[in-house]
Design an enzyme around this catalytic site. Structure first.
Site, PDB file in Angstrom:
ATOM      1  N   THR A   1      22.602 -32.746   5.193  1.00 13.73           N
ATOM      2  CA  THR A   1      23.316 -32.110   4.089  1.00 13.73           C
ATOM      3  C   THR A   1      24.819 -32.074   4.320  1.00 13.73           C
ATOM      4  O   THR A   1      25.602 -32.175   3.374  1.00 13.73           O
ATOM      5  CB  THR A   1      22.788 -30.674   3.879  1.00 13.73           C
ATOM      6  OG1 THR A   1      21.388 -30.732   3.595  1.00 13.73           O
ATOM      7  CG2 THR A   1      23.493 -29.985   2.725  1.00 13.73           C
TER       8      THR A   1
ATOM      9  N   LYS B   1      15.982 -22.886  13.987  1.00  9.46           N
ATOM     10  CA  LYS B   1      16.270 -22.594  12.585  1.00  9.46           C
ATOM     11  C   LYS B   1      15.255 -21.568  12.101  1.00  9.46           C
ATOM     12  O   LYS B   1      14.062 -21.845  12.028  1.00  9.46           O
ATOM     13  CB  LYS B   1      16.202 -23.864  11.733  1.00  9.46           C
ATOM     14  CG  LYS B   1      16.674 -23.635  10.300  1.00  9.46           C
ATOM     15  CD  LYS B   1      16.743 -24.936   9.502  1.00  9.46           C
ATOM     16  CE  LYS B   1      17.268 -24.660   8.095  1.00  9.46           C
ATOM     17  NZ  LYS B   1      17.378 -25.883   7.274  1.00  9.46           N
TER      18      LYS B   1
ATOM     19  N   THR C   1      19.990 -30.010   9.349  1.00  9.87           N
ATOM     20  CA  THR C   1      19.641 -28.754  10.022  1.00  9.87           C
ATOM     21  C   THR C   1      18.146 -28.568  10.265  1.00  9.87           C
ATOM     22  O   THR C   1      17.767 -27.848  11.185  1.00  9.87           O
ATOM     23  CB  THR C   1      20.153 -27.544   9.216  1.00  9.87           C
ATOM     24  OG1 THR C   1      19.568 -27.553   7.909  1.00  9.87           O
ATOM     25  CG2 THR C   1      21.669 -27.573   9.101  1.00  9.87           C
ATOM     26  N   ASP C   2      17.286 -29.192   9.467  1.00  3.12           N
ATOM     27  CA  ASP C   2      15.855 -28.886   9.555  1.00  3.12           C
ATOM     28  C   ASP C   2      15.269 -29.126  10.941  1.00  3.12           C
ATOM     29  O   ASP C   2      14.437 -28.349  11.414  1.00  3.12           O
ATOM     30  CB  ASP C   2      15.069 -29.691   8.522  1.00  3.12           C
ATOM     31  CG  ASP C   2      15.221 -29.140   7.114  1.00  3.12           C
ATOM     32  OD1 ASP C   2      15.905 -28.117   6.947  1.00  3.12           O
ATOM     33  OD2 ASP C   2      14.649 -29.728   6.174  1.00  3.12           O
TER      34      ASP C   2
END
Length: 392
Positions: A78, A229, A152-153
């Protein structure tokens, strides 16, 4: 008309913005603060062309600062995406120079590398190796600190692998964004800024550097094997599990405050990459009703991490199968609670499991990554057990 700056005198006030789309009944306008609004044509009393044109999503080029010697590795995610204003989806990939320009970093990026461009949900363990090789290349070209832009996942998987695969690391900051970088609400600016501060610091560790809270005043650096996360959308999605973060970085001052006194200092020794990997390992979450026969599939694997309940437990039905498998492959036990410890001697079930399984501390994901690294390094079961216990 599209891409041009207009002043609109409307029923509800004066608005200036770039027209990014025209429909029969309304204009879609991009305001100078980055937000988008729609204006019905019936509400417009007067509109004036201000003779300024842009490409939607275009950014200025970065300006050299004359200090610092950092490397930047772009892998996708992202943080490097733009909103497609025609569809409303996040899809198109930004130019790396555009991405660096938006943050106005305090230190110069001298070396840029990009081993691949993928959303992090599409990464596999072999991509972790490519990231480490990219870090090694960037280091050998002279980088004194490195920023890795990443989705980020699954960033905590990649940071954990880099932590294990790099000896004597320079400061390496994995970072990303929860909002695409062309949005006014993006968290990329602070995350990149804070990452550059970390990468120029005296902390010789792989870390994830992201927002500390939902506000834009601080970011935290979390040890690469302790980060996870913990929220799907919030800016402060990443938390340090079972230990304090390494450091806090203040925005916009750039002050770095050490939080975890047990941090590893930057070494004078050469950084060495040892990207061991064997993918014949698995991470399995147990649950009520888990069918032991599922484990048959993993008979030809070399190791399994069991994310157990509580302090590291499974149902009694799983014990015979796990015990049988443990003769030929490594069985590690961790907890799906995320926070807290595993312990084999508090409950009788733990005592049973500990006769053939190894109890491990830390998150399931970290221990899965560690397993794949160790499987690539060690050839026999005893060596695997010793190394899994030795490594943090």
């Amino acid at each position: 008309m599209v891409g041009e700056l207009y002043r609109f005198i409307t029923d509800f006030g004066v608005i200036e913005g770039y027209i990014i789309k025209e429909e029969p009944n309304y204009y879609l306008i991009k305001l100078k603060n980055g937000y988008n609004i729609g204006i019905k044509k019936s509400q417009i009393k007067e509109m004036e062309n201000l003779n300024e044109k842009i490409k939607v999503g275009q950014f200025p080029k970065r300006k050299p600062k004359g200090i610092g010697n950092l490397g930047f590795i772009y892998t996708g995610g992202t943080i490097g995406s733009k909103v497609d204003y025609l569809t409303g989806g996040v899809s198109a990939i930004m130019d790396i120079e555009e991405l660096l320009a938006i943050a106005d970093l305090p230190y110069d990026i001298k070396i840029i590398d990009s081993p691949f461009v993928k959303f992090s949900e599409d990464l596999n363990p072999k991509d972790w190796v490519e990231i480490v090789k990219s870090i090694e290349r960037t280091y050998k070209k002279g980088a004194e600190g490195i920023i890795v832009a990443h989705g980020t996942d699954t960033m905590h998987f990649s940071s954990a692998y880099a932590y294990y695969a790099l000896e004597n690391p320079i400061p390496i900051a994995f970072t990303g964004a929860q909002r695409s970088s062309d949005r006014a609400s993006t968290d990329a600016v602070i995350n990149l800024f804070a990452s550059s501060i970390y990468a120029n610091s005296n902390i010789g560790e792989v870390a994830i550097v992201m927002h500390e809270t939902i506000n834009d005043d601080t970011a935290i650096a979390i040890r690469g094997i302790s980060a996870r996360k913990m929220h799907s959308t919030r800016r402060d999605a990443f938390k340090s599990i079972n230990e304090e973060p390494l450091a806090r970085i203040y925005y916009p001052s750039g002050k770095l405050e050490i939080i975890n006194k047990k941090y590893r200092k930057r070494s004078d020794k050469e950084m060495v990459a040892k990207p061991y990997l064997d993918t014949k390992g698995a991470l399995i979450w147990v649950y009520p009703g888990f069918d032991p026969s599922i484990l048959e599939y993993y008979r030809n694997y070399r190791g399994i991490i069991i994310a157990g309940t509580g302090m590291g437990h499974t149902s009694k039905e799983l014990i015979p199968m796990l015990k049988e498998l443990s003769k030929d492959l490594f069985i590690g036990i961790t907890t799906q609670c995320i926070y807290g410890i595993t312990h084999p001697y508090v409950y009788s079930r733990g005592r049973e499991l500990s006769k053939f399984a190894t109890y491990l501390q830390g998150t399931p994901e970290k221990n899965y990554v560690k397993l794949l690294y160790v499987l690539g390094k060690e050839s026999d079961l005893d060596g695997i057990k010793k190394e899994m216990k030795r490594l943090p």
